[in-house]
Scaffold this motif. Sequence first.
Motif, PDB file in Angstrom:
ATOM      1  N   ALA A   1       0.824  -1.210   0.000  1.00 44.62           N
ATOM      2  CA  ALA A   1       0.000   0.000   0.000  1.00 44.62           C
ATOM      3  C   ALA A   1       0.860   1.263   0.000  1.00 44.62           C
ATOM      4  O   ALA A   1       0.512   2.264  -0.636  1.00 44.62           O
ATOM      5  N   VAL A   2       2.000   1.208   0.690  1.00 40.03           N
ATOM      6  CA  VAL A   2       2.921   2.357   0.715  1.00 40.03           C
ATOM      7  C   VAL A   2       3.594   2.516  -0.640  1.00 40.03           C
ATOM      8  O   VAL A   2       3.672   3.616  -1.196  1.00 40.03           O
ATOM      9  N   ILE A   3       4.071   1.408  -1.214  1.00 36.87           N
ATOM     10  CA  ILE A   3       4.764   1.459  -2.502  1.00 36.87           C
ATOM     11  C   ILE A   3       3.838   1.944  -3.603  1.00 36.87           C
ATOM     12  O   ILE A   3       4.228   2.726  -4.472  1.00 36.87           O
TER      13      ILE A   3
ATOM     14  N   ASP B   1      -1.135   4.111  -2.174  1.00 35.59           N
ATOM     15  CA  ASP B   1      -2.458   4.100  -1.545  1.00 35.59           C
ATOM     16  C   ASP B   1      -2.392   4.672  -0.132  1.00 35.59           C
ATOM     17  O   ASP B   1      -3.363   5.259   0.364  1.00 35.59           O
ATOM     18  N   ILE B   2      -1.252   4.473   0.527  1.00 32.52           N
ATOM     19  CA  ILE B   2      -1.003   5.137   1.813  1.00 32.52           C
ATOM     20  C   ILE B   2       0.103   6.158   1.559  1.00 32.52           C
ATOM     21  O   ILE B   2       1.265   5.795   1.377  1.00 32.52           O
ATOM     22  N   PRO B   3      -0.218   7.459   1.509  1.00 31.99           N
ATOM     23  CA  PRO B   3       0.775   8.480   1.134  1.00 31.99           C
ATOM     24  C   PRO B   3       1.886   8.624   2.180  1.00 31.99           C
ATOM     25  O   PRO B   3       1.679   8.395   3.378  1.00 31.99           O
ATOM     26  N   VAL B   4       3.061   8.996   1.713  1.00 35.12           N
ATOM     27  CA  VAL B   4       4.182   9.308   2.605  1.00 35.12           C
ATOM     28  C   VAL B   4       3.787  10.474   3.500  1.00 35.12           C
ATOM     29  O   VAL B   4       3.210  11.463   3.045  1.00 35.12           O
ATOM     30  N   GLY B   5       4.090  10.357   4.779  1.00 32.99           N
ATOM     31  CA  GLY B   5       3.766  11.402   5.733  1.00 32.99           C
ATOM     32  C   GLY B   5       2.449  11.189   6.452  1.00 32.99           C
ATOM     33  O   GLY B   5       2.160  11.873   7.439  1.00 32.99           O
ATOM     34  N   SER B   6       1.647  10.265   5.961  1.00 30.75           N
ATOM     35  CA  SER B   6       0.366  10.003   6.623  1.00 30.75           C
ATOM     36  C   SER B   6       0.566   9.033   7.778  1.00 30.75           C
ATOM     37  O   SER B   6       1.621   8.406   7.908  1.00 30.75           O
TER      38      SER B   6
ATOM     39  N   LEU C   1      10.087   1.805   6.740  1.00 28.05           N
ATOM     40  CA  LEU C   1       8.848   2.232   6.076  1.00 28.05           C
ATOM     41  C   LEU C   1       7.953   3.067   6.975  1.00 28.05           C
ATOM     42  O   LEU C   1       7.144   3.856   6.485  1.00 28.05           O
ATOM     43  N   ILE C   2       8.072   2.885   8.278  1.00 31.93           N
ATOM     44  CA  ILE C   2       7.268   3.668   9.217  1.00 31.93           C
ATOM     45  C   ILE C   2       8.147   4.137  10.364  1.00 31.93           C
ATOM     46  O   ILE C   2       9.253   3.629  10.575  1.00 31.93           O
ATOM     47  N   GLU C   3       7.622   5.108  11.093  1.00 34.07           N
ATOM     48  CA  GLU C   3       8.366   5.640  12.241  1.00 34.07           C
ATOM     49  C   GLU C   3       7.378   6.083  13.303  1.00 34.07           C
ATOM     50  O   GLU C   3       6.397   6.779  13.007  1.00 34.07           O
ATOM     51  N   SER C   4       7.620   5.662  14.527  1.00 35.18           N
ATOM     52  CA  SER C   4       6.802   6.110  15.651  1.00 35.18           C
ATOM     53  C   SER C   4       7.327   7.448  16.135  1.00 35.18           C
ATOM     54  O   SER C   4       8.529   7.583  16.406  1.00 35.18           O
ATOM     55  N   ARG C   5       6.455   8.425  16.228  1.00 36.38           N
ATOM     56  CA  ARG C   5       6.862   9.764  16.654  1.00 36.38           C
ATOM     57  C   ARG C   5       6.112  10.163  17.919  1.00 36.38           C
ATOM     58  O   ARG C   5       4.908   9.955  18.025  1.00 36.38           O
TER      59      ARG C   5
END
Length: 252
Positions: A26-28, A31-36, A67-71
Amino acid sequence: MSTTHSFEPAVPVHTYQRIVDQIEQAVISGDIPVGSQLASERDLMVQFGVSRPTVREALRILQSMGLIESRPGTRGGPVVLAPSSKTLSRSLRALVGTDALDVSALVEYRVVLEGTTSRLAAVRHDAEQLERMRAAIEQMERYAEANSDSFAAADIEFHEAIWEASGNEVLRLTGEAVSGVLRAIIQRDVENEHHDNRLKLESAAIDRSLFAAIEQRDGARASGIARRAVADRFGLLVESDLDRRALAALAE
């Protein structure tokens, strides 16, 4: 007529891996945009019909993949990151560090890499990049009669400078991704030569001629020097006759 074959036992795919695959795709695909933000753990549990530990394991793997990061302070789930150079380097290092690629493939890759980046560097280099190459060559010459580890490090530095000067991000990143493997081969090569200073000086002399071709913006000559140097130096690592013929063809 049936035939017999020895198969490995079937291994079920872990549920968390199916979650990883779906989110990665979905990221590639965008469908799930970068930054969302991804949905919360509770929402993901409902969507996938799995337990919280399964969701957390999938998120842990996705984070390790870059691919993801917890902030801190986010109300929803982890933030989706853009693919990075570190992600690519980590993936390629894992590939060349396993039996998925043999030594012959690695040597062929380096012939193509060095030949192409040297040609591009002759066209695109700037003064700062040229100075970085010059300094690395001088270090190689200085350490050829003293320290093998420092000589190998200077050799890698010289080629990394060429990759950067090529101006091609893909070539630079893939070069960096296998630099650890290349460094290991260079160091083993030096050790097998019993710290032969003459051979190290010859290597530095070849790189100096490559540097001169790049400095003079002679891409064809730079590419030829680079390809032949790699084939000559690492050709003994190629075992089969077919692979040796292929390597010779690449070096022409």
